[in-house]
Design an enzyme around this catalytic site. Structure first.
Site: not given
Ligand code: NAD
Length: 503
Positions: A291, A257
């Site tokens: 998102c 997602e």
């Molecule tokens: P992010 O990608 O920085 O982090 C999200 C999660 O991924 C965190 O828990 C982080 O620790 C983990 N993570 C990061 N790198 C990783 C790796 N290499 N391996 C494993 N885990 C890892 O995102 P954010 O800044 O917290 O959130 C914003 C983003 O999330 C935006 O792009 C938004 O569109 C997206 N989002 C999408 C949805 C959806 O349902 N499509 C919902 C909410 C947010």
């Protein structure tokens, strides 16, 4: 009262052990003031392996509990969430910077998915399928899948866990959750709420639900562990590009997602008053940190001058402020990094010929908090920063004149999460929803791109990752399907008329 004290009181009320969020090396901050509200101890990579082993043992027990009985646990979780709604909603507001109504709304979404999952626990249906062989029956059965790893983003710090966990539990799976390192306190609170439901339920195995604290390295240890059958990861497309291939390489399953670059189209026949309100909420709500936030807007030439100046006025006048102390509609960005990314995108938009309205930092709360006036950018074309998601309140507005061409432009970005059209013309509406219309997982008419309900499957295509969570038949992603053929005849006919007689 300081936010640190307020958060501590709420965590006490919710039953979180202070040792989990004090004295550790990982700080957590409230974006409302920038104040530190927790100091957590991150889990080590070894601890991740132990946690998953624990979950695997829980799976062996939980998969044999009848699904309606598993649903009873989720029913109790829904009750506990109702009892804790005020406290958890307030904690979400403190930790993620959401307005009180949005904080409570997020908890309501958790309650809604619990109700949905309770009903689902008696509806995990398989099909019976016509077979070509006489005296045979063919059917599908659905079985629990295994350990579900949930990785979540900061902006829906609790709802995303519940979308996954409520379904995973009724489907017979344990859950290991790695919340965002920016919002760990609300995750600990969810686990404490679930612990109360588990105590009332009585018969659940230990290790059915566990929380891992830490950043990308802890998430990575979860992703690489072969005992995690499904990784449901919510976050940026950048994260998904790393996580997706790693899980695929070990033939694990993912629900991804990821980011959105959601657009609206305002057609000549649109109800402009309605479009104005829908765009304002969709683009500025939650300070552009959903998102599904509307990030691009295509407005037909014939209504551009009637809509866009009004929209610019709304951007100039919308209240920006401390969501805990005022009725402000726009709260803080999560941190300085988000602010810097927003400023860089606005600079790039100017360089690409855009006219920027708003976007400057506003002095609210303290120097350590990042509040901005939302930005509306009139763009001559869909170029530069318009093509990518910047997780901040920026709306790029473009003119269009040809309907078929605007659908092409609408779909000409990497992400494919949410979309909407404002029209009273039935042909435009149906075309937008048809095979040659919007290519997104969510396509709306006369409402904005954000604010989905739990009853539908949620997710998007292309660089949004293709995953589906929440309602409809998203539960199938949390189970494994077996096709069974049963011979109750005295013969052994082979399919496709194949003969293999060995007398
Ligand atoms: P992010 O990608 O920085 O982090 C999200 C999660 O991924 C965190 O828990 C982080 O620790 C983990 N993570 C990061 N790198 C990783 C790796 N290499 N391996 C494993 N885990 C890892 O995102 P954010 O800044 O917290 O959130 C914003 C983003 O999330 C935006 O792009 C938004 O569109 C997206 N989002 C999408 C949805 C959806 O349902 N499509 C919902 C909410 C947010």
């Amino acid at each position: 009262m300081s936010l640190q004290i307020q958060a501590k009181q709420l965590l006490d009320d919710l039953g979180v052990d202070p040792a989990r969020y004090t004295g550790g090396a990982m700080p957590s901050y409230s974006p409302v003031t920038g104040e530190q509200i927790g100091a957590l101890t991150p889990d080590s990579v070894e601890a991740v392996a132990e946690t998953i082993a624990h979950a695997k043992a829980a799976f062996r027990v939980w998969r044999t509990v009848p699904a309606p009985k598993r649903g009873e646990l989720v029913r109790l979780l829904g009750e506990e969430l109702r009892a804790s709604k005020e406290a958890l909603g307030r904690l979400v507001s403190i930790e993620a910077g959401k307005s009180p109504s949005e904080g409570l709304g997020e908890v309501q979404e958790m309650i809604d998915i619990c109700d949905f999952a309770v009903g689902l626990s008696r509806q995990l249906y398989g099909l019976t399928i016509a077979t070509e062989r006489p005296g045979h029956r063919m059917m599908e059965t659905w079985h629990p899948l295994g350990v579900v790893g949930v990785i979540s983003a900061f902006n829906f710090p609790v709802a995303v866990w519940s979308w996954n966990a409520a379904l995973a539990f009724v489907c017979g799976n344990p859950v290991v959750w790695k919340p965002s390192e920016k919002t760990p306190l609300t995750a600990l609170a969810c686990q404490a709420i679930l612990d109360r439901a588990l105590a009332r339920f009585g018969a659940a195995p230990e290790g059915l639900s566990q929380v891992l604290i830490g950043g990308a390295e802890v998430g990575n240890a979860l992703v690489e562990n072969h005992d995690v059958a499904l990784v449901s990861a919510t976050g940026s497309t950048r994260m998904g590009r790393i996580v997706g291939p790693k899980v695929a390489a070990r033939f694990g399953r993912t629900i991804l997602e990821l980011g959105g670059n959601n657009a609206g189209i305002v057609c000549p026949s649109a109800d402009l008053d309605m479009a104005l309100r829908a765009v304002a909420f969709g683009a500025m709500g939650t300070a552009g940190q959903r998102c599904t936030t509307m990030r691009r807007l295509f407005v037909h030439d014939s209504v551009y001058d009637a809509l866009v100046p009004r929209l610019i006025k709304a951007y100039e006048s919308v209240s920006v402020g401390n969501p805990l102390e005022t009725q402000a509609l726009v709260g803080p960005l999560i941190d300085k990094q988000a602010f810097d990314a927003m400023q860089a995108a606005l600079e790039a938009a100017r360089a690409a010929g855009g006219t920027v309205h708003g976007g400057a930092r506003e002095a609210v709360a303290s120097n350590a908090a990042y509040y901005v006036r939302p930005a509306l950018v009139e763009m001559p074309a869909q170029t530069g920063p318009v093509l990518d998601e910047t997780f901040a309140p920026i709306l790029y507005v473009m003119r269009y004149s040809d309907f078929d061409a605007v659908i092409e432009d609408h779909n000409a970005v990497g992400a494919g999460l949410s979309s909407s059209i404002f029209t009273l013309d039935m042909r435009e509406m149906e075309t937008f929803l048809s095979a040659r219309g919007s290519d997104c997982g969510i396509a709306n008419v006369n409402i904005g791109t954000s604010g989905a309900e739990i009853g539908g499957a949620f997710g998007g295509e292309k660089e949004t990752g293709g995953g589906r969570e929440s309602g409809s038949d998203a539960w199938k992603g949390y189970m494994r399907r077996a096709t069974n053929t049963i011979n109750f005849s005295r013969e052994l006919p082979l399919a496709q008329g194949v003969v293999f007689d060995i007398d």
